[in-house]
Write a protein that holds these residues in place. Structure first.
Motif, PDB file in Angstrom:
ATOM      1  N   THR A 150     -10.795  -5.340   8.213  1.00 45.53           N
ATOM      2  CA  THR A 150      -9.878  -4.549   8.638  1.00 45.53           C
ATOM      3  C   THR A 150      -8.706  -5.791   9.441  1.00 45.53           C
ATOM      4  N   VAL A 151      -7.477  -5.765   9.472  1.00 46.26           N
ATOM      5  CA  VAL A 151      -7.084  -7.062  10.183  1.00 46.26           C
ATOM      6  C   VAL A 151      -6.274  -6.333  10.962  1.00 46.26           C
ATOM      7  N   ARG A 152      -5.727  -6.575  11.435  1.00 51.40           N
ATOM      8  CA  ARG A 152      -4.899  -5.859  13.049  1.00 51.40           C
ATOM      9  C   ARG A 152      -2.925  -6.626  12.123  1.00 51.40           C
ATOM     10  N   THR A 153      -2.185  -5.786  11.473  1.00 58.81           N
ATOM     11  CA  THR A 153      -1.256  -5.838  11.377  1.00 58.81           C
ATOM     12  C   THR A 153      -0.054  -5.174  10.866  1.00 58.81           C
ATOM     13  N   ASP A 154       0.179  -4.961  10.901  1.00 61.19           N
ATOM     14  CA  ASP A 154       1.495  -4.495  10.571  1.00 61.19           C
ATOM     15  C   ASP A 154       1.533  -3.161   9.376  1.00 61.19           C
ATOM     16  N   PHE A 155       0.659  -4.144   8.464  1.00 62.94           N
ATOM     17  CA  PHE A 155       0.134  -3.344   7.274  1.00 62.94           C
ATOM     18  C   PHE A 155      -0.893  -2.322   6.996  1.00 62.94           C
ATOM     19  N   THR A 156      -2.033  -2.888   8.706  1.00 61.91           N
ATOM     20  CA  THR A 156      -2.409  -2.204   8.341  1.00 61.91           C
ATOM     21  C   THR A 156      -2.360  -0.774   9.774  1.00 61.91           C
ATOM     22  N   LYS A 157      -1.318  -0.689  10.315  1.00 58.14           N
ATOM     23  CA  LYS A 157      -1.101  -0.021  11.889  1.00 58.14           C
ATOM     24  C   LYS A 157      -1.090   1.906  11.794  1.00 58.14           C
ATOM     25  N   GLU A 158      -1.457   2.248  10.533  1.00 58.58           N
ATOM     26  CA  GLU A 158      -1.715   3.097  10.954  1.00 58.58           C
ATOM     27  C   GLU A 158      -3.336   3.946  10.733  1.00 58.58           C
ATOM     28  N   SER A 208       3.199  -1.013  -7.109  1.00 63.38           N
ATOM     29  CA  SER A 208       1.455  -0.871  -6.315  1.00 63.38           C
ATOM     30  C   SER A 208       1.019  -2.101  -7.345  1.00 63.38           C
ATOM     31  N   PHE A 209       1.270  -1.626  -8.875  1.00 62.44           N
ATOM     32  CA  PHE A 209       0.860  -2.850  -9.640  1.00 62.44           C
ATOM     33  C   PHE A 209       1.659  -4.051  -9.761  1.00 62.44           C
ATOM     34  N   GLN A 210       2.666  -3.738  -9.529  1.00 61.20           N
ATOM     35  CA  GLN A 210       3.472  -4.922 -10.303  1.00 61.20           C
ATOM     36  C   GLN A 210       3.429  -5.819  -8.703  1.00 61.20           C
ATOM     37  N   VAL A 211       3.273  -5.469  -7.842  1.00 58.44           N
ATOM     38  CA  VAL A 211       3.097  -6.797  -6.142  1.00 58.44           C
ATOM     39  C   VAL A 211       1.648  -7.211  -6.227  1.00 58.44           C
ATOM     40  N   ASN A 212       0.995  -5.835  -6.416  1.00 61.99           N
ATOM     41  CA  ASN A 212      -0.410  -5.827  -6.455  1.00 61.99           C
ATOM     42  C   ASN A 212      -1.248  -7.020  -7.627  1.00 61.99           C
ATOM     43  N   GLY A 230     -13.423   7.601  -2.006  1.00 59.08           N
ATOM     44  CA  GLY A 230     -11.807   8.095  -2.691  1.00 59.08           C
ATOM     45  C   GLY A 230     -10.824   7.397  -2.536  1.00 59.08           C
ATOM     46  N   GLY A 231      -9.468   8.140  -2.371  1.00 62.13           N
ATOM     47  CA  GLY A 231      -8.297   8.325  -2.527  1.00 62.13           C
ATOM     48  C   GLY A 231      -7.983   7.079  -2.975  1.00 62.13           C
ATOM     49  N   TRP A 232      -6.201   6.602  -2.191  1.00 57.26           N
ATOM     50  CA  TRP A 232      -6.101   5.301  -2.725  1.00 57.26           C
ATOM     51  C   TRP A 232      -5.467   4.224  -3.919  1.00 57.26           C
ATOM     52  N   TYR A 233      -5.046   5.777  -4.746  1.00 55.32           N
ATOM     53  CA  TYR A 233      -5.439   5.742  -5.649  1.00 55.32           C
ATOM     54  C   TYR A 233      -4.337   4.542  -6.650  1.00 55.32           C
ATOM     55  N   LEU A 262       0.756  -1.349  -0.015  1.00 55.99           N
ATOM     56  CA  LEU A 262      -0.023  -0.287  -0.339  1.00 55.99           C
ATOM     57  C   LEU A 262       1.052   1.777   0.081  1.00 55.99           C
ATOM     58  N   HIS A 263       0.979   1.952  -0.805  1.00 54.43           N
ATOM     59  CA  HIS A 263       0.959   2.935  -0.792  1.00 54.43           C
ATOM     60  C   HIS A 263      -0.167   4.398  -1.366  1.00 54.43           C
ATOM     61  N   VAL A 264      -0.058   5.153  -0.344  1.00 51.43           N
ATOM     62  CA  VAL A 264      -1.562   6.315  -0.045  1.00 51.43           C
ATOM     63  C   VAL A 264      -0.901   7.370  -0.557  1.00 51.43           C
ATOM     64  N   GLU A 265      -1.917   8.115  -0.929  1.00 52.03           N
ATOM     65  CA  GLU A 265      -2.095   8.840  -2.139  1.00 52.03           C
ATOM     66  C   GLU A 265      -3.642   9.581  -1.439  1.00 52.03           C
TER      67      GLU A 265
END
Length: 275
Positions: free
Chosen positions: A222-230, A119-123, A182-185, A102-105
């Motif tokens: 929405t899982v409590r992991t490092d990925f979602t920490k913020e 993002s596209f390479q991984v996801n 929206g967001g997170w394009y 996840l790269h937040v925009e």
């Protein structure tokens, strides 16, 4: 330990969070060999998984940890070669292909070409390449069905069906119909691709495998992991083991012959997430 006819399970990646929980659950609640992957520190991941509570005595024999980086196809190809060597003539029974970044925009001005491409390479490309190299391991029309659980009275055993399951991780924010904020394009766009990949792959499996294998996309909550920490604050969160357990229970109960189930995206509650 399960024989070749029972198949093997695969979780990629399994280095932390939900992937780690999936690998734990498959080691604890099935008799299958489990292939787990990580981009680095494979020995550390193996030690950490085997130190989990509640694992049977044969878990060490059943666990194989391989190095895979989905942005490098050579590592995926190498994984497939190792599986062929280590598990000859053993079909893939359950696969959880769950790479994500996840790269937040928050606005268009925050979109960067390099981070969006990542993002596209991984996801998106990551699941495509995993599908390319793992699909040959799935059973075909002429393959025998997998044997059903040998311990039907055991509450601790995941009662896998007689067909193979190939699951890939989408996300609710990849749903166009559910996009109200929206967001997170780049994340939204790349995860939306997984809905299409799952549908297209399942159509392929219907022709090649009939009811011996199906493909679906998943939304884990929405899982409590490092990925979602913020994003923890003010949200209802799931623990990784809870989400993994509920997803596996849902997948195990999905019939391969149901045209209303396969090829679609499902959440941890067993409810469909529309594209």
């Amino acid at each position: 330990m399960a024989s070749a006819k029972h198949g093997f399970a695969l979780v990629t990646p399994a280095s932390r969070g939900l992937g780690f929980a999936f690998a734990q659950q498959l080691l604890a609640k099935t008799q299958l060999p489990v292939v787990a992957t990580a981009r680095k520190n494979c020995a550390d991941l193996r030690d950490k998984l085997l130190s989990s509570e509640g694992l049977p005595q044969d878990a060490e024999q059943r666990l194989r940890v391989l190095e895979v980086d989905v942005t490098d196809e050579t590592t995926i190809s190498s994984m497939a070669d190792t599986i062929r060597q280590d598990y000859p003539k053993t079909p893939l029974r359950i696969a959880l292909a769950i790479p994500g970044i996840l790269h937040v925009e928050k606005s268009p001005a925050q979109i960067g070409a390099e981070s969006a491409l990542h993002s596209f390479q991984v996801n998106a490309l990551g699941p495509l390449l995993l599908m390319k190299h793992l699909s040959p391991f799935l059973p075909t029309k002429s393959s025998p069905e997998f044997p059903i659980s040998e311990n039907p009275e055991s509450d601790n055993e995941l009662k896998l069906p007689s067909h193979a399951i190939y699951a890939m991780m989408a996300a609710r924010v990849g749903s166009i119909s559910d996009n109200n904020s929206g967001g997170w394009y780049s994340y939204r766009a790349s995860k939306a691709s997984v809905y299409q990949i799952a549908k297209t792959f399942d159509l392929y499996l219907r022709g090649r495998c009939a009811e011996k294998a199906l493909a679906v996309a998943l939304h884990p909550g929405t899982v409590r992991t490092d990925f979602t920490k913020e994003f923890w604050s003010g949200r209802e969160m799931l623990e990784p083991l809870d989400s993994a357990y509920r997803i596996l229970q849902f997948l195990a109960g999905m019939p391969a012959g149901s045209k209303d189930g396969r090829g679609r995206c499902w959440d941890w509650k067993g409810e469909e997430v529309l594209p």
